[in-house]
Design a protein around this motif. Structure first.
Motif, short mmCIF file in Angstrom:
data_model
loop_
_atom_site.label_atom_id
_atom_site.label_comp_id
_atom_site.label_asym_id
_atom_site.label_seq_id
_atom_site.Cartn_x
_atom_site.Cartn_y
_atom_site.Cartn_z
N GLU A 69 -0.27 -1.54 8.61
CA GLU A 69 -1.06 -0.41 8.10
C GLU A 69 -0.82 -0.18 6.61
O GLU A 69 -0.50 0.92 6.16
N VAL A 70 -0.99 -1.25 5.87
CA VAL A 70 -0.94 -1.20 4.41
C VAL A 70 -2.34 -1.34 3.82
O VAL A 70 -2.74 -0.58 2.94
N LEU A 71 -3.10 -2.29 4.35
CA LEU A 71 -4.44 -2.55 3.81
C LEU A 71 -5.33 -1.32 3.88
O LEU A 71 -6.14 -1.08 2.97
N ASP A 72 -5.21 -0.52 4.94
CA ASP A 72 -6.09 0.65 5.07
C ASP A 72 -5.80 1.73 4.03
O ASP A 72 -6.59 2.66 3.88
N CYS A 73 -4.68 1.60 3.34
CA CYS A 73 -4.36 2.53 2.25
C CYS A 73 -4.83 2.03 0.89
O CYS A 73 -4.64 2.70 -0.12
N ILE A 117 -1.04 -6.43 9.79
CA ILE A 117 -1.59 -5.76 10.96
C ILE A 117 -2.24 -4.46 10.50
O ILE A 117 -1.62 -3.68 9.78
N ASP A 118 -3.48 -4.26 10.90
CA ASP A 118 -4.20 -3.06 10.45
C ASP A 118 -5.45 -2.87 11.28
O ASP A 118 -5.90 -3.78 11.96
N TYR A 119 -6.02 -1.66 11.21
CA TYR A 119 -7.32 -1.49 11.85
C TYR A 119 -8.39 -1.86 10.84
O TYR A 119 -8.30 -1.55 9.66
N ALA A 129 -9.40 -2.10 6.91
CA ALA A 129 -9.00 -3.37 6.32
C ALA A 129 -10.15 -4.37 6.43
O ALA A 129 -10.82 -4.44 7.46
N ASP A 130 -10.38 -5.11 5.37
CA ASP A 130 -11.43 -6.12 5.34
C ASP A 130 -10.75 -7.50 5.43
O ASP A 130 -10.46 -8.13 4.42
N PHE A 131 -10.48 -7.95 6.66
CA PHE A 131 -9.73 -9.19 6.83
C PHE A 131 -10.44 -10.42 6.26
O PHE A 131 -9.79 -11.29 5.67
N PRO A 132 -11.78 -10.54 6.38
CA PRO A 132 -12.42 -11.70 5.75
C PRO A 132 -12.20 -11.75 4.24
O PRO A 132 -11.93 -12.82 3.68
#
Length: 359
Positions: A157-161, A238-240, A275-278
């Motif tokens: 839960e880093v990317l969502d920030c 790991i993120d939503y 989070a934008d995984f692509p």
């Protein structure tokens, strides 16, 4: 004159013009005087939001065993850097280090580095990790992590920030969604026309839909990939979020586990975007590392053995079996965290098979 974050943002916008969504979120989270993480992060059941490590000890334990297995697949080097970005209140790393005691040689080899810009959260981490086998060293950015030993990195839960700018397709072309001020000095959303310089993605986006593009997420991926490519190792994210390119407005604010308006109380609520995984995976590859596919949190935890761990905990504490079952469901169920949350890894060398991503 009031000096609340909201009032300062209003004055700034009136002076310089509408603010991008990404800039607004960054200020709300990290403004030194009024930012959420800088001054009042509230995690856990009694706070504003809860993360997977707080749901159950199983999450952090499995991540700890993932780190041990990754170290072994790297050849069990005599020195390895265990890095966590955004460690929250330290719960994940506390559980991970406890599980890692099953491999004393790993703890002997590991140096623990935490990347945390929030002083209030750093104090929480310091307290929670005070009696563990490894004493952490705190740094402020990835470029302060040395590359003379393999790196095993965890970012939950880093990317969502890391916020995204928002663009809207209109009948007249593309416009950017920005934050302005109305006649009552209240913050409002509006659209600013884009005349040139916007490279629209090759996607089927309908009029009225929102497209989010996060340079901060891409930049984070580039920094992680550069570190991993130079040092070798693996980074687990790991993120939503989304596992494929798609449109959608994902900006949300949480206060006491309830959604509130993102513009209502700047600095008083946690703001996030998916989070934008692509995007992250593409940026990582361009920076010289390899990436795994993107899988769900349920798939990752299942492959790491969460069912076995839940059964083991239930046997040891029969009276807690109903609670353990609920925790298991919350982490893995498709209608809770299991499907919405995704996982991917950035790794080097190419021959490394990252635990949990073998299939």
């Amino acid at each position: 004159m009031s000096d609340s974050l909201k009032d300062r943002l209003v004055r700034e916008i009136l002076l310089t013009g509408p603010m991008t969504v990404a800039d607004y979120v960054t200020r709300c989270l990290h403004d030194p005087k009024g930012g959420y993480y800088a001054t009042r992060p509230a995690l856990g059941e009694r706070g504003d939001f809860i993360t997977a490590p707080m749901v159950s000890q199983m999450f952090g334990e499995l991540i700890g065993l993932w780190a041990v297995e990754t170290w072994q697949r790297l050849g069990a080097p005599e020195k390895v850097r265990l890095v966590e970005v955004g460690p929250g209140d330290g719960t994940l790393m506390s559980d991970a280090l406890r599980a890692a005691r099953l491999a004393p040689a790993f703890l002997e080899a590991a140096e623990l580095i935490l990347i945390e810009p929030s002083q209030p959260l750093r104090r929480e981490q310091e307290k929670r990790l005070a009696d563990h086998d490894l004493s952490p060293r705190w740094v402020r950015s990835l470029n302060q992590v040395e590359t003379d030993a393999p790196v095993i990195l965890i970012a939950n839960e880093v990317l969502d920030c890391l916020p995204a700018r928002q663009f809207v397709r209109t009948e007249g072309g593309w416009a950017e969604r920005r934050i302005g001020v109305n006649d009552a000095n209240e913050l409002i959303f509006g659209l600013t026309a884009i005349n040139d310089g916007f490279d629209a993605p090759d996607m089927d986006i309908e009029v009225g839909q929102v497209l989010e593009i996060s340079e901060q997420q891409a930049g984070f991926a580039r920094d992680v990939a550069t570190l991993i490519a130079q040092a070798s190792g693996a980074a687990l994210l790991i993120d939503y979020g989304r596992a494929k390119p798609e449109a959608g407005d994902t900006l949300q604010a949480l206060k006491r586990h309830t959604k509130v308006g993102p513009l209502d109380e700047p600095g008083e609520a946690d703001l996030t975007q998916w989070a934008d995984f692509p995007l992250v995976q593409e940026a990582a590859v361009r920076s010289g590392a390899d990436v795994t596919g993107c899988i769900t949190q349920a798939q990752l935890l299942g492959r790491l053995g969460i069912e076995h761990r839940a059964a083991s905990l239930a046997r040891a504490r029969p009276e807690a079996e109903p609670v353990i079952r609920r925790q298991f469901e919350r982490l893995t169920s498709h209608d809770q965290m299991g499907e919405l949350f995704k996982a991917a890894a950035i790794f080097s060398p190419r021959s490394l098979i990252v635990p949990g991503f073998e299939a």
